[in-house]
Design an enzyme around this catalytic site. Sequence first.
Site, PDB file in Angstrom:
ATOM      1  N   GLU A 280       2.025 -26.444  27.568  1.00  0.00           N
ATOM      2  CA  GLU A 280       1.965 -27.524  26.368  1.00  0.00           C
ATOM      3  C   GLU A 280       1.205 -27.056  25.224  1.00  0.00           C
ATOM      4  O   GLU A 280       0.729 -25.760  25.109  1.00  0.00           O
ATOM      5  CB  GLU A 280       1.122 -28.541  27.242  1.00  0.00           C
TER       6      GLU A 280
ATOM      7  N   ASP B 127      -8.506 -31.209  22.677  1.00  0.00           N
ATOM      8  CA  ASP B 127      -7.305 -31.075  21.945  1.00  0.00           C
ATOM      9  C   ASP B 127      -7.596 -31.008  20.475  1.00  0.00           C
ATOM     10  O   ASP B 127      -6.790 -31.854  19.518  1.00  0.00           O
ATOM     11  CB  ASP B 127      -6.371 -32.323  22.207  1.00  0.00           C
TER      12      ASP B 127
HETATM   13  O1  FUB Z   1      -6.054 -34.482  26.630  1.00  0.00           O
HETATM   14  C1  FUB Z   1      -4.929 -35.099  27.195  1.00  0.00           C
HETATM   15  C2  FUB Z   1      -4.138 -33.893  27.425  1.00  0.00           C
HETATM   16  O2  FUB Z   1      -4.772 -32.787  28.056  1.00  0.00           O
HETATM   17  C3  FUB Z   1      -3.386 -33.220  26.427  1.00  0.00           C
HETATM   18  O3  FUB Z   1      -2.403 -33.981  25.845  1.00  0.00           O
HETATM   19  C4  FUB Z   1      -2.917 -31.991  27.059  1.00  0.00           C
HETATM   20  O4  FUB Z   1      -2.460 -30.953  26.012  1.00  0.00           O
HETATM   21  C5  FUB Z   1      -4.339 -31.517  27.614  1.00  0.00           C
HETATM   22  O5  FUB Z   1      -5.233 -31.032  26.823  1.00  0.00           O
END
Ligand code: FUB
Length: 279
Positions: A171, A12
Amino acid sequence: MSDPVLPGFTADPHLVVYGDTYWLYPTTDGFDDWSGTRFRAYSSTDLTRWTDHGVILDLATDISWGDAYAWAPAAIEKNGRYYLYFCAEKAIGVAVADSPAGPFRDALGKPLIAADAYPHQMIDPMVLTDGDGRSYLYWGQGASYQVPLHDDMVSFDPDQVRVYTPEGYNEASFVIERDGVYYLMWSENDTRSADYRVAYAVSGHPLGPWSDRRGVILAKDEARGILGTGHHSVARAPGTDDWYIAYHRFAIPGGDGTHRETAIDRLHFTDDGAIVPVF
Ligand code: FUB
């Protein structure tokens, strides 16, 4: 640029430019169920050699309302102060510091967005400051929530929240502006899937209305063993029209959805403003 740019497992990555220096704020990865607690910051002037500034925020010791699941930080400067939006326990908080390397302290002592504030998951924050100085907050897994931030950067009017759910959205909303066009990009599929990828839509305004999905701009390259590419960020090199995309992928070799690494590539646009896919 094909090698991971940071040591260890990270995900991320939020790439931001302060002055002539690039900063990366990633999730610290490599934990079952993404249960890490610490955020670190890294800086570079060439996007290849990165300085580790250590832990800038630790949920376990610095945040009273959430101990773990430190995910998806987003950094921005406003009026000489540095803000870090972050996930903790699937809620979103905001911390503030006098330096991009912190130390960051909780600005509110409570979540900016509680875990149950809206349907779906309250994770993956991102902030855009537009040319007129107004800042906008984007977040959400399951839907892209979007709202103008107040000038204090730590509050907003709930009546102004908009929801956008394009085809394929999962997301990690991320918005940039180039030549008056706003590009909303997001991640599709599950981060544990090799098919995790990034797609986009466009608008003439930071809050939409957004176009239909314009297509995929980042995806796996199985022949080269590059899988699970997503949760990206985009930054412009100072004083240029050169753009860079930071994203995570399964670590090479042997990675998976909780063992990810950060990569950076150039991001190109066509003459008519479409994003050229990075594969
Ligand atoms: O890294 C944790 C979670 O996994 C993130 O919040 C999402 O976007 C995914 O990448």
